[in-house]
Write a protein that holds these residues in place. Structure first.
Motif, mmCIF file in Angstrom:
data_model
loop_
_atom_site.group_PDB
_atom_site.id
_atom_site.type_symbol
_atom_site.label_atom_id
_atom_site.label_comp_id
_atom_site.label_asym_id
_atom_site.label_seq_id
_atom_site.Cartn_x
_atom_site.Cartn_y
_atom_site.Cartn_z
ATOM 1 N N TRP A 81 -37.941 5.646 -50.780
ATOM 2 C CA TRP A 81 -38.937 4.999 -51.338
ATOM 3 C C TRP A 81 -38.363 3.470 -51.881
ATOM 4 O O TRP A 81 -39.088 2.452 -51.912
ATOM 5 C CB TRP A 81 -39.371 5.790 -52.731
ATOM 6 C CG TRP A 81 -40.306 6.694 -52.396
ATOM 7 C CD1 TRP A 81 -41.310 6.780 -51.241
ATOM 8 C CD2 TRP A 81 -40.334 7.796 -52.958
ATOM 9 N NE1 TRP A 81 -41.921 8.053 -51.370
ATOM 10 C CE2 TRP A 81 -41.448 8.831 -52.315
ATOM 11 C CE3 TRP A 81 -39.984 8.494 -54.200
ATOM 12 C CZ2 TRP A 81 -42.133 9.899 -53.001
ATOM 13 C CZ3 TRP A 81 -40.471 9.767 -54.746
ATOM 14 C CH2 TRP A 81 -41.431 10.703 -54.102
ATOM 15 N N GLU A 82 -36.999 3.554 -52.185
ATOM 16 C CA GLU A 82 -36.529 2.309 -53.031
ATOM 17 C C GLU A 82 -35.740 1.492 -51.993
ATOM 18 O O GLU A 82 -35.778 0.341 -52.177
ATOM 19 C CB GLU A 82 -35.904 2.539 -54.178
ATOM 20 C CG GLU A 82 -36.511 3.523 -55.165
ATOM 21 C CD GLU A 82 -37.478 2.541 -56.124
ATOM 22 O OE1 GLU A 82 -37.347 1.322 -56.254
ATOM 23 O OE2 GLU A 82 -38.627 3.281 -56.677
ATOM 24 N N GLY A 83 -34.943 2.070 -51.082
ATOM 25 C CA GLY A 83 -34.025 1.450 -50.488
ATOM 26 C C GLY A 83 -34.313 1.231 -48.890
ATOM 27 O O GLY A 83 -33.668 0.535 -48.178
ATOM 28 N N SER A 84 -35.415 1.696 -48.294
ATOM 29 C CA SER A 84 -35.440 1.449 -46.757
ATOM 30 C C SER A 84 -36.393 0.116 -46.474
ATOM 31 O O SER A 84 -35.694 -0.753 -45.526
ATOM 32 C CB SER A 84 -36.261 2.702 -46.227
ATOM 33 O OG SER A 84 -36.287 2.823 -44.919
ATOM 34 N N TRP A 85 -37.606 -0.043 -47.091
ATOM 35 C CA TRP A 85 -38.250 -1.299 -46.892
ATOM 36 C C TRP A 85 -38.042 -2.317 -47.767
ATOM 37 O O TRP A 85 -38.102 -2.082 -49.163
ATOM 38 C CB TRP A 85 -39.669 -0.889 -46.656
ATOM 39 C CG TRP A 85 -39.766 -0.158 -45.376
ATOM 40 C CD1 TRP A 85 -39.440 1.257 -45.190
ATOM 41 C CD2 TRP A 85 -40.653 -0.320 -44.419
ATOM 42 N NE1 TRP A 85 -40.068 1.571 -43.802
ATOM 43 C CE2 TRP A 85 -40.799 0.716 -43.359
ATOM 44 C CE3 TRP A 85 -41.687 -1.622 -44.098
ATOM 45 C CZ2 TRP A 85 -41.591 0.641 -42.233
ATOM 46 C CZ3 TRP A 85 -42.325 -1.630 -43.040
ATOM 47 C CH2 TRP A 85 -42.360 -0.616 -41.932
ATOM 48 N N GLY A 101 -32.456 3.495 -59.433
ATOM 49 C CA GLY A 101 -32.129 1.954 -59.561
ATOM 50 C C GLY A 101 -30.876 1.761 -58.532
ATOM 51 O O GLY A 101 -30.753 0.501 -57.783
ATOM 52 N N ARG A 102 -29.923 2.883 -58.264
ATOM 53 C CA ARG A 102 -28.789 2.349 -57.412
ATOM 54 C C ARG A 102 -29.116 2.190 -55.913
ATOM 55 O O ARG A 102 -28.309 1.860 -55.237
ATOM 56 C CB ARG A 102 -27.776 3.362 -57.697
ATOM 57 C CG ARG A 102 -27.817 4.628 -57.281
ATOM 58 C CD ARG A 102 -27.145 5.981 -57.938
ATOM 59 N NE ARG A 102 -27.491 7.039 -57.956
ATOM 60 C CZ ARG A 102 -27.365 8.161 -57.165
ATOM 61 N NH1 ARG A 102 -26.236 7.776 -56.299
ATOM 62 N NH2 ARG A 102 -27.973 9.360 -57.386
ATOM 63 N N PHE A 103 -30.336 2.745 -55.582
ATOM 64 C CA PHE A 103 -30.856 2.498 -54.066
ATOM 65 C C PHE A 103 -31.587 1.299 -54.114
ATOM 66 O O PHE A 103 -32.164 0.950 -52.883
ATOM 67 C CB PHE A 103 -31.431 3.914 -53.542
ATOM 68 C CG PHE A 103 -30.772 5.077 -53.902
ATOM 69 C CD1 PHE A 103 -29.161 5.224 -53.053
ATOM 70 C CD2 PHE A 103 -31.054 6.109 -54.784
ATOM 71 C CE1 PHE A 103 -28.813 6.579 -53.062
ATOM 72 C CE2 PHE A 103 -30.205 7.064 -55.091
ATOM 73 C CZ PHE A 103 -29.130 7.456 -54.203
#
Lengths: 456, 456
Positions: A170-174, A446-448
C-alpha cells in the motif's frame, strides 16, 4: 469541548450482538437487500455518524451444545454474508459516511486482501476503514481445511508480518506521481515510479508490484479490537481507532490509560489512537418512553442466541448449565480468564448464566444508556469526560428505528452541547478523524513510505 | 428466429483487450468511480443487454520485455481493481441486467469464494454469473507466494475438486426450506435442514456448513472460456455459457460443433451450453461513418500495449522482434501452438508481429463487425446462423459511446428482424438464459442436490 465520535456497529446477518430482533414487529432489517442497506446509510449520514462499522465472522458459533444448532435457530451471526459487497452501494448513496469492515487476515494471502481493500478505498473515495482480525473460530479453520487454529500468540506474530506485507504493497509500491495519464505520450503509469515488493519472511513471500494505484488513504484507516495483552499491544502499535468494551467508567478509564500509555511507548502521540467504546443506546422522546422501549427490546432478545455468542467468546458450553446457576461454579479452566474479565469487577454480585445475557451491561457489551435524547447526550458526554474515550460504537438493535432515534433525538442534543460536529469535515475518513489523508511516517507503515527529495 | 444473446465484455482497469482508448478525446471511462459504472449499467439495461461480463486478472503482464514496464506504460490491465465490488452498486441501479465476473479459483480456499459469490447472488437477486478461471499468470503466483504455477493439466484436476466443494456448499448444505423466520417460535433456521459438508479430497478438506442461506440461483450461472483441450472438456461438463473466440465462420462453427458434441458426451443437451463469441462491434448511423469511426479507434489502439497482452497469452516476448518481422520466424517452442491457432488458418498470408495487434480480426479477438446498425445486425444474425453460436460478447472500446451505439443503433435493428428480445424475461439470470433458476439434476452439481420426498 471534545467532539465525540459516533459509529454504528452492524453486521451482514440476521442477528448481531443481541440476536432476536428480527422477531420484533417494527424491525425492518433485510440483510439481503441493497435498498435496505442504502437506507441505513442515508439515515446515518443524515445524523453525521462517523462510520458504520461492519463486524464479520468466517465460521459459526458452535461451542454452545457443541453444534451450530443454537446459532442457526436464533439467527445468531448465521447465515452470514460478505460485508465488503454491501459497502460500495452504501457509498454510492452517501458522500461523507465512513465504512469500517472486518476482514480476517488468517484466511487469505495479503496480496488478495490488499487489492480488495484498495478497491474499496478507491470506490468510496477514501472512506474505508479495515478492522484487523486474526480469527478465533475453530469452525472457520475447518471451513478452509486447517486442522486447528494457531496458538493465540503465534497468530499475532503472523499478523505482524502480514501487516508488513500490506504496508509494503500500500505505501511502498506505487509512488504518488506514478499514474500520469499523459494523453500526448500515451503514458498511463511511469514504470520507474512503481516498485516491486520483494518480501521473503517467515510466513509470507511476495515478489510482485501492487496491482492497484494509490488510493486516497493508501492504507485504509485501521481499526482494531484486540482485548488480550498481545492484542492490546498490536492495537497500540498499529490501530488508529481502537474498539473497546467495558461496563463501568472506572474499568474503561483504566483500559484507556493503558492503551494511551502503550501507544506512547511505541513512539506515538498517546492521543493519536481514537478509542471507541461499544455501547447500547435506547433513546425516545422522554426517558419514561425510553424505559418502556428498553423493556420492549429486552423482551425480544433471544437469550439462548446471545449465550451462543458468549459461548464462542469464552469457550464455555453454556448448554451444560442451568440459566440460574452462579457462573463461579463453571469450572472450564480455558474460560476462567474471560469470565473473570466479564464479572470479577463486580465482586459483590453473584452472577448467574442468565445475567450474562439479560440485556444489561456486562464487560463484553459495554454500558446501556437509556433515556430521552437529552439524557442520553448528557450521559455520553459524561462517559467521554470520565474515561477519556473518543467516542462510541452503537450496537445494532431494532432497525432502523434504534438508529433513527439516535440520529433524530441524541445527535441534536449533543450538538447543542457543543459535543458533536454540525457538519462533516471534507476529505477522507482518516482526514476527518486524524486530520490527514495518509498514515504519518511515525506509524509502523511509515518505514515503507517513499519520500522524494524535496517532497513534503 | 433464434434470440441472440448480447453481453458486454469489460474489466475494472484502464485498458482491457484493446489498450489505449483512455487517450481517446471522447472516452469517459473512469474505473475508480461508482457513478461511471452505474451509468454503464443503465445504458446496458436500456438496450436489454443480457449481462456485463467482467474479466479479471490477478497479476501483471510481464512477458513482454520480461518486466511489467510495457503494461504499466499503456495501462494494459494494470492497475487492476477487484471487479466484484462494483457489481452490487450496478445491480442497485438496474433490475434485469446480469453480471458475469471472473474469479480465479487457484488463489483462495473454496469456502471463501463460495460465500462471496453467494452474497453477490443474494444482493443482485440472482443475476450473477461466475466465470471460472484457473489462472495462468506466473506473476500472480509470485504475488501470493507460490514458486511456480501448477502444470496446466494439474490445474484442471484441482479445479474439478474445487468445483465439487463449491457444489456441496451451494447445492447440498442448506435445504430450500431451511430458513423459516418463524416469529412465533423464534426459529430463524431449522437446524435439521442444514447439512455439514464433509469433504476430504486430495487437494481440499472442508468440514463445515455453508455460511449463507440458499441464494436465488444457489450455484451462480457458470461461465467458462477454456480454449485448450482440457479447458474445453471442463467447459463442456460444467459451463452454462461458454465464451469462445475465432475470426472466421468456419473456425467458429467447428469450435461450436466440438463443444456441443462434448457436452452431449457428458450427458447434457448439446444446446444447453450457450456459446458466446467475442466480437468487436463498431456501429454508426451509416456504414461510411462506421468506417471512419473504425479508423479513428484504430488510431487510438496502443500497439505495444496490445502486444503485451498477446505476449502474456502466448509466452512470446514480442519485445525481441521488429514489428514487421514475419511471425513464422519466432522460434519459441512453447508459443508455437498458440501462434498456430492465431494464424495457421490463413495459410496464404504472411503475418507480421504488427498484424497481430492491428485492430483487425485474429483468432484471439474474434470478428470485427463495422457498419450501420442495420448492417451490423445483419452480420450478427448471419454469424449466428452460420456458426450455431448463441450470442456475442462485445469488446470494450471507447466508453460509453461504443456501447451506446450498440444499444441505440444495433439493438433496434436486431429487434425488428425478430432476432432479439423486446423485453427482459422476469427472474434470475439462469431463468432468463436457460428457463430455470437452479442447475438441473443432470449437471455435475446435481448429485449434491437434496430432494425431499414429494418435492418436484
Amino acid at each position: 469541548m471534545k467532539q465525540i465520535i459516533l459509529n454504528q456497529f452492524d453486521m451482514n446477518t440476521p442477528g448481531h450482538i443481541w440476536p432476536g430482533f428480527w422477531r420484533h414487529p417494527r424491525d425492518r432489517m433485510d440483510y439481503l437487500d441493497l435498498a435496505y442497506w442504502q437506507s441505513v446509510a442515508g439515515i446515518a449520514e443524515r445524523g453525521l455518524i462517523d462510520s458504520i462499522f461492519f463486524a464479520d465472522v468466517f465460521g459459526v458459533y458452535d461451542v454452545y451444545g457443541q453444534s451450530p444448532e443454537a446459532a442457526l435457530r436464533a439467527g445468531t451471526q448465521v447465515p452470514i454474508n460478505d460485508p465488503t459487497l454491501i459497502i460500495p452501494s452504501m457509498a454510492a448513496a452517501t458522500r461523507h459516511l465512513g465504512f469500517g469492515v472486518t476482514s480476517n487476515l488468517s484466511l487469505e494471502p495479503p496480496y488478495l486482501l490488499a487489492r480488495r481493500l484498495s478497491t474499496l478505498d478507491h470506490l468510496t473515495k477514501g472512506r474505508i476503514a479495515w478492522n484487523i482480525v486474526t480469527g478465533f473460530l475453530a469452525s472457520a479453520a475447518r471451513g478452509v481445511g486447517l486442522e486447528t487454529i494457531q496458538r493465540h500468540d503465534d497468530r499475532y506474530e503472523v499478523a505482524e508480518e502480514y501487516m508488513d506485507v500490506l504496508y509494503q504493497l500500500w505505501e511502498g509500491s506505487w509512488e504518488d506521481d506514478a499514474v500520469v495519464k499523459d494523453v500526448a505520450t500515451g503514458l498511463y503509469t511511469r514504470p520507474d515510479r512503481v516498485h516491486r515488493v520483494d518480501h521473503r519472511g517467515r510466513h509470507f513471500r511476495v515478489d510482485a508490484i501492487a496491482l492497484t494505484e494509490p488510493s486516497p488513504q493508501r492504507t485504509p484507516t485501521l481499526y482494531q479490537a484486540g482485548a488480550s495483552t498481545r492484542g492490546r499491544a498490536f492495537s497500540a502499535r498499529h490501530a488508529e481507532t481502537i474498539l473497546i468494551s467495558g461496563h463501568t467508567k472506572a474499568i474503561v478509564a483504566e483500559t484507556v490509560r493503558d492503551i494511551r500509555r502503550q501507544a506512547q511507548a511505541f513512539g506515538r502521540d498517546p492521543r493519536d489512537p481514537k478509542i471507541v467504546l461499544g455501547a447500547t443506546i435506547i433513546a425516545a422522546p422522554t426517558t419514561a418512553e425510553a424505559r418502556d422501549l428498553y423493556e420492549d427490546y429486552r423482551g425480544h432478545v433471544d437469550a439462548r442466541g446471545a449465550l451462543t455468542i458468549l459461548a464462542g467468546w469464552t469457550g464455555v458450553d453454556f448448554s451444560r448449565y442451568g440459566l440460574d446457576e452462579p457462573i463461579r461454579h463453571i469450572d472450564s479452566p480455558a474460560a476462567q480468564s474471560t469470565l473473570e474479565l466479564l464479572t470479577i469487577r463486580s465482586p459483590d454480585r453473584v452472577w448467574t448464566v442468565r445475567d450474562l445475557v439479560a440485556f444489561e451491561p456486562i464487560a463484553g457489551h459495554g454500558p446501556f444508556i437509556v433515556g430521552s435524547g437529552a439524557a442520553v447526550a448528557e450521559e455520553l458526554i459524561d462517559w467521554a469526560a470520565a474515561t477519556d474515550i473518543d467516542g462510541f460504537n452503537f450496537t445494532r438493535l431494532v432497525m432502523p428505528e434504534s438508529l433513527t432515534a439516535i440520529v433524530d433525538l441524541v445527535v441534536p442534543e449533543l450538538q447543542s452541547r457543543g459535543a458533536f460536529k454540525r457538519a462533516y469535515a471534507e476529505g477522507t475518513l482518516r482526514r476527518k478523524l486524524q486530520g490527514h489523508d495518509r498514515l504519518p511516517s511515525s506509524h509502523p507503515a511509515g518505514r515503507f513510505q517513499r519520500r522524494r527529495a524535496g517532497a513534503a
